[in-house]
Design a protein around this motif. Sequence first.
Motif, PDB file in Angstrom:
ATOM      1  N   GLU A  63       0.826  -1.197   0.000  1.00 21.02           N
ATOM      2  CA  GLU A  63       0.000   0.000   0.000  1.00 21.02           C
ATOM      3  C   GLU A  63       0.869   1.260   0.000  1.00 21.02           C
ATOM      4  OE1 GLU A  63      -3.562  -0.162   2.606  1.00 21.02           O
ATOM      5  OE2 GLU A  63      -2.554  -1.945   3.358  1.00 21.02           O
ATOM      6  N   PRO A  64       0.320   2.370  -0.465  1.00 20.21           N
ATOM      7  CA  PRO A  64       1.084   3.629  -0.483  1.00 20.21           C
ATOM      8  C   PRO A  64       1.551   4.018   0.919  1.00 20.21           C
ATOM      9  CG  PRO A  64      -0.929   3.826  -1.777  1.00 20.21           C
ATOM     10  CD  PRO A  64      -1.014   2.515  -1.053  1.00 20.21           C
ATOM     11  N   LEU A  65       2.736   4.601   0.989  1.00 23.13           N
ATOM     12  CA  LEU A  65       3.284   5.040   2.277  1.00 23.13           C
ATOM     13  C   LEU A  65       2.747   6.435   2.587  1.00 23.13           C
ATOM     14  CD1 LEU A  65       6.966   3.794   1.824  1.00 23.13           C
ATOM     15  CD2 LEU A  65       5.171   2.774   3.236  1.00 23.13           C
ATOM     16  N   TYR A  66       1.497   6.497   2.959  1.00 26.56           N
ATOM     17  CA  TYR A  66       0.845   7.780   3.196  1.00 26.56           C
ATOM     18  C   TYR A  66       1.454   8.493   4.394  1.00 26.56           C
ATOM     19  CZ  TYR A  66      -3.009   6.448   0.060  1.00 26.56           C
ATOM     20  OH  TYR A  66      -3.767   6.095  -1.011  1.00 26.56           O
ATOM     21  N   GLY A  67       1.443   9.827   4.312  1.00 29.96           N
ATOM     22  CA  GLY A  67       1.859  10.668   5.419  1.00 29.96           C
ATOM     23  C   GLY A  67       1.046  11.943   5.417  1.00 29.96           C
ATOM     24  N   ALA A  68       1.441  12.901   6.248  1.00 30.27           N
ATOM     25  CA  ALA A  68       0.694  14.148   6.384  1.00 30.27           C
ATOM     26  C   ALA A  68       0.598  14.900   5.057  1.00 30.27           C
ATOM     27  CB  ALA A  68       1.352  15.030   7.438  1.00 30.27           C
ATOM     28  N   ALA A  69       1.632  14.821   4.245  1.00 28.22           N
ATOM     29  CA  ALA A  69       1.634  15.547   2.977  1.00 28.22           C
ATOM     30  C   ALA A  69       0.597  15.014   1.996  1.00 28.22           C
ATOM     31  CB  ALA A  69       3.024  15.487   2.343  1.00 28.22           C
ATOM     32  N   LEU A  77      -8.983  16.881   5.046  1.00 27.65           N
ATOM     33  CA  LEU A  77      -8.449  17.657   6.161  1.00 27.65           C
ATOM     34  C   LEU A  77      -9.539  17.984   7.170  1.00 27.65           C
ATOM     35  CD1 LEU A  77      -6.045  19.093   7.466  1.00 27.65           C
ATOM     36  CD2 LEU A  77      -6.615  21.117   6.104  1.00 27.65           C
ATOM     37  N   ASP A  78     -10.734  18.295   6.685  1.00 29.13           N
ATOM     38  CA  ASP A  78     -11.839  18.633   7.592  1.00 29.13           C
ATOM     39  C   ASP A  78     -12.225  17.438   8.462  1.00 29.13           C
ATOM     40  OD1 ASP A  78     -11.869  21.149   6.518  1.00 29.13           O
ATOM     41  OD2 ASP A  78     -13.630  20.824   5.248  1.00 29.13           O
ATOM     42  N   LEU A  79     -12.292  16.241   7.864  1.00 30.67           N
ATOM     43  CA  LEU A  79     -12.655  15.054   8.633  1.00 30.67           C
ATOM     44  C   LEU A  79     -11.550  14.703   9.626  1.00 30.67           C
ATOM     45  CD1 LEU A  79     -14.565  12.772   9.247  1.00 30.67           C
ATOM     46  CD2 LEU A  79     -13.620  11.500   7.297  1.00 30.67           C
ATOM     47  N   LEU A  80     -10.299  14.827   9.204  1.00 26.90           N
ATOM     48  CA  LEU A  80      -9.178  14.580  10.112  1.00 26.90           C
ATOM     49  C   LEU A  80      -9.230  15.541  11.298  1.00 26.90           C
ATOM     50  CD1 LEU A  80      -6.509  13.053  10.676  1.00 26.90           C
ATOM     51  CD2 LEU A  80      -5.335  14.843   9.349  1.00 26.90           C
ATOM     52  N   THR A  81      -9.544  16.800  11.035  1.00 27.59           N
ATOM     53  CA  THR A  81      -9.650  17.789  12.108  1.00 27.59           C
ATOM     54  C   THR A  81     -10.808  17.461  13.047  1.00 27.59           C
ATOM     55  OG1 THR A  81      -8.723  19.484  10.617  1.00 27.59           O
ATOM     56  CG2 THR A  81      -9.835  20.260  12.607  1.00 27.59           C
ATOM     57  N   SER A  82     -11.897  16.952  12.507  1.00 28.59           N
ATOM     58  CA  SER A  82     -13.034  16.556  13.350  1.00 28.59           C
ATOM     59  C   SER A  82     -12.651  15.399  14.262  1.00 28.59           C
ATOM     60  CB  SER A  82     -14.226  16.159  12.470  1.00 28.59           C
ATOM     61  OG  SER A  82     -14.728  17.267  11.762  1.00 28.59           O
ATOM     62  N   ALA A 103      -2.289  28.069   8.337  1.00 21.81           N
ATOM     63  CA  ALA A 103      -1.180  27.138   8.131  1.00 21.81           C
ATOM     64  C   ALA A 103      -1.436  26.282   6.899  1.00 21.81           C
ATOM     65  CB  ALA A 103      -1.013  26.243   9.366  1.00 21.81           C
ATOM     66  N   ARG A 104      -0.372  25.832   6.274  1.00 23.33           N
ATOM     67  CA  ARG A 104      -0.502  24.968   5.118  1.00 23.33           C
ATOM     68  C   ARG A 104      -1.198  23.667   5.506  1.00 23.33           C
ATOM     69  NH1 ARG A 104       5.320  24.157   2.768  1.00 23.33           N
ATOM     70  NH2 ARG A 104       5.660  23.795   4.998  1.00 23.33           N
ATOM     71  N   THR A 105      -1.832  23.045   4.511  1.00 25.90           N
ATOM     72  CA  THR A 105      -2.567  21.807   4.758  1.00 25.90           C
ATOM     73  C   THR A 105      -1.685  20.753   5.404  1.00 25.90           C
ATOM     74  OG1 THR A 105      -4.114  22.189   2.936  1.00 25.90           O
ATOM     75  CG2 THR A 105      -3.826  19.915   3.654  1.00 25.90           C
ATOM     76  N   SER A 106      -0.452  20.588   4.883  1.00 26.07           N
ATOM     77  CA  SER A 106       0.435  19.554   5.415  1.00 26.07           C
ATOM     78  C   SER A 106       0.812  19.827   6.870  1.00 26.07           C
ATOM     79  CB  SER A 106       1.699  19.439   4.556  1.00 26.07           C
ATOM     80  OG  SER A 106       2.410  20.666   4.545  1.00 26.07           O
ATOM     81  N   GLU A 107       0.971  21.117   7.234  1.00 29.53           N
ATOM     82  CA  GLU A 107       1.307  21.460   8.617  1.00 29.53           C
ATOM     83  C   GLU A 107       0.133  21.168   9.543  1.00 29.53           C
ATOM     84  OE1 GLU A 107       2.439  25.527   8.470  1.00 29.53           O
ATOM     85  OE2 GLU A 107       4.392  25.147   7.529  1.00 29.53           O
ATOM     86  N   ARG A 108      -1.080  21.541   9.120  1.00 29.17           N
ATOM     87  CA  ARG A 108      -2.262  21.267   9.937  1.00 29.17           C
ATOM     88  C   ARG A 108      -2.493  19.774  10.072  1.00 29.17           C
ATOM     89  NH1 ARG A 108      -6.972  24.496   7.239  1.00 29.17           N
ATOM     90  NH2 ARG A 108      -8.153  23.598   8.986  1.00 29.17           N
ATOM     91  N   ALA A 109      -2.282  19.049   8.978  1.00 37.72           N
ATOM     92  CA  ALA A 109      -2.451  17.592   9.018  1.00 37.72           C
ATOM     93  C   ALA A 109      -1.424  16.954   9.938  1.00 37.72           C
ATOM     94  CB  ALA A 109      -2.343  17.011   7.606  1.00 37.72           C
ATOM     95  N   VAL A 130      -3.719   5.744   9.523  1.00 38.87           N
ATOM     96  CA  VAL A 130      -4.737   6.766   9.785  1.00 38.87           C
ATOM     97  C   VAL A 130      -5.077   7.501   8.498  1.00 38.87           C
ATOM     98  CG1 VAL A 130      -5.252   8.913  10.993  1.00 38.87           C
ATOM     99  CG2 VAL A 130      -4.096   7.059  12.207  1.00 38.87           C
ATOM    100  N   VAL A 131      -4.056   7.912   7.743  1.00 37.51           N
ATOM    101  CA  VAL A 131      -4.305   8.631   6.488  1.00 37.51           C
ATOM    102  C   VAL A 131      -4.962   7.706   5.468  1.00 37.51           C
ATOM    103  CG1 VAL A 131      -3.257   9.933   4.595  1.00 37.51           C
ATOM    104  CG2 VAL A 131      -2.397  10.212   6.927  1.00 37.51           C
ATOM    105  N   GLY A 132      -4.547   6.431   5.450  1.00 38.56           N
ATOM    106  CA  GLY A 132      -5.157   5.470   4.535  1.00 38.56           C
ATOM    107  C   GLY A 132      -6.632   5.266   4.829  1.00 38.56           C
ATOM    108  N   ASP A 133      -6.975   5.168   6.125  1.00 40.73           N
ATOM    109  CA  ASP A 133      -8.382   5.015   6.502  1.00 40.73           C
ATOM    110  C   ASP A 133      -9.181   6.262   6.145  1.00 40.73           C
ATOM    111  OD1 ASP A 133      -7.775   2.525   7.457  1.00 40.73           O
ATOM    112  OD2 ASP A 133      -7.937   3.053   9.583  1.00 40.73           O
ATOM    113  N   LEU A 134      -8.569   7.417   6.356  1.00 39.84           N
ATOM    114  CA  LEU A 134      -9.213   8.683   5.999  1.00 39.84           C
ATOM    115  C   LEU A 134      -9.546   8.697   4.509  1.00 39.84           C
ATOM    116  CD1 LEU A 134      -9.832  11.621   7.131  1.00 39.84           C
ATOM    117  CD2 LEU A 134      -7.585  12.233   6.227  1.00 39.84           C
ATOM    118  N   LYS A 135      -8.605   8.230   3.695  1.00 40.43           N
ATOM    119  CA  LYS A 135      -8.813   8.225   2.245  1.00 40.43           C
ATOM    120  C   LYS A 135      -9.868   7.200   1.827  1.00 40.43           C
ATOM    121  CE  LYS A 135      -4.435  10.209   0.767  1.00 40.43           C
ATOM    122  NZ  LYS A 135      -5.077  11.350   0.061  1.00 40.43           N
ATOM    123  N   GLN A 136     -10.004   6.107   2.582  1.00 37.80           N
ATOM    124  CA  GLN A 136     -11.064   5.158   2.259  1.00 37.80           C
ATOM    125  C   GLN A 136     -12.440   5.799   2.418  1.00 37.80           C
ATOM    126  OE1 GLN A 136     -11.072   1.259   3.958  1.00 37.80           O
ATOM    127  NE2 GLN A 136      -8.986   0.790   3.327  1.00 37.80           N
TER     128      GLN A 136
END
Length: 282
Positions: A63-69, A77-82, A103-109, A130-136
Motif C-alpha cells: 500500500e502507499p506510504l501515506y503521510g501528512a503531505a 483535512l476537515d474530517l481529520l480535524t473533526s 497554516a498549510r494543509t500539510s502542517e495542519r495535518a 490513519v491517512v489510509g483510513d481517511l482516504k477510504q
Amino acid sequence: MATVVLVHGIGQQVLGERTLLAQWVPALSDGLARAGCPAVPDTAMAFYGDLFRPPATSLAVGEPLYGAADVTPGQELDLLTSWWAHAAEVDDGVAPPSGNTLARTSERAQRALLQLSNSRFFARLSERKVVGDLKQVTTYLSDPRVRAAARARVTALVGPGTRAVVAHSLGSVVAYEALCATPGHGVRALVTLGSPLGIPNHMFHRLDPAPSGSLGAWPGGDLLTWTNIADSGDVVALVKDLRPCFGDRVRNVLVHNGSDAHSVIPYLTERSTGAAIAAVLG
C-alpha cells in the motif's frame, strides 16, 4: 441467503470475508449468549475491502506510504480535524486544535496526526494507516464506482430470509445506503456499531439518498428496528445519538469497550448487540 449479514468497517483491505467471519462470529456468539440466545444464526460477511486494495505489480511495495503531505485540503483535512477535535474532548492526552487556519494543509495535518497519536484509539495506528483510513472514507463518498460496488456486496447477500444486518464503522454507511436502495427488503433489524452516519457535512449531508430537510431516509419499512451502538470514547462515531438525523425510531445505546473504543470485537460481545439481533430471530 444468510439470516444475519455482517458488514465490516474501514482498513480491512488485506483481509477477506472468511478471515473476518472467523473473527466476528465467535464475538457475535458471545453477544447473543449474553442476551440469552445460545444459537448462532446463519451468517455471511459482505466484504468490500478489496475495492480499496491497490493491484499487485512486479516488485510492489504494498500500500502507499501515506503521510501528512498526502492529506488533501477540503473533505480529508476537515474530517481529520473533526477526529482530532473529538479525540481532544474524550482524551486528556490530546491537545485541542488551534485556531490557526492559515497554516498549510500539510502542517495542519501533521499537527492533527501528532495529537491523534496521543489518543487511546489512534495511538495503536500508524500515521500511514490513519491517512489510509481517511482516504477510504473520502473515496467511498466521492467515487461513484466504488460506492456502487461496495453497496452491491451487501445487496447480493440480503434475501427473503435475511432478518438482521450488523454493520461496523464505514460499513454502517454502506449498509444503510444499500438497504435504502433495496425497497421491499425483509430485513427486520439494522444494528450499527461505531457508526459515523451522523457526522454533519462530512457524512450525513453526503449520503445517498440525500436527507430530506433535516432527516435522512428510513432504511426499510415500518417493521424495521434500528439500534445504534457507540462507545462514548469512539472517535469515529462522532455523533452518538442518531435520532436528530434519522428520527426518534432509532434506539441509541452507549456502551463501554475499554481501551479499544472503536474495535468491532467488544461491540459484538456486548449484550445490547446480541439482544437487538435476537429480537428478530424468532
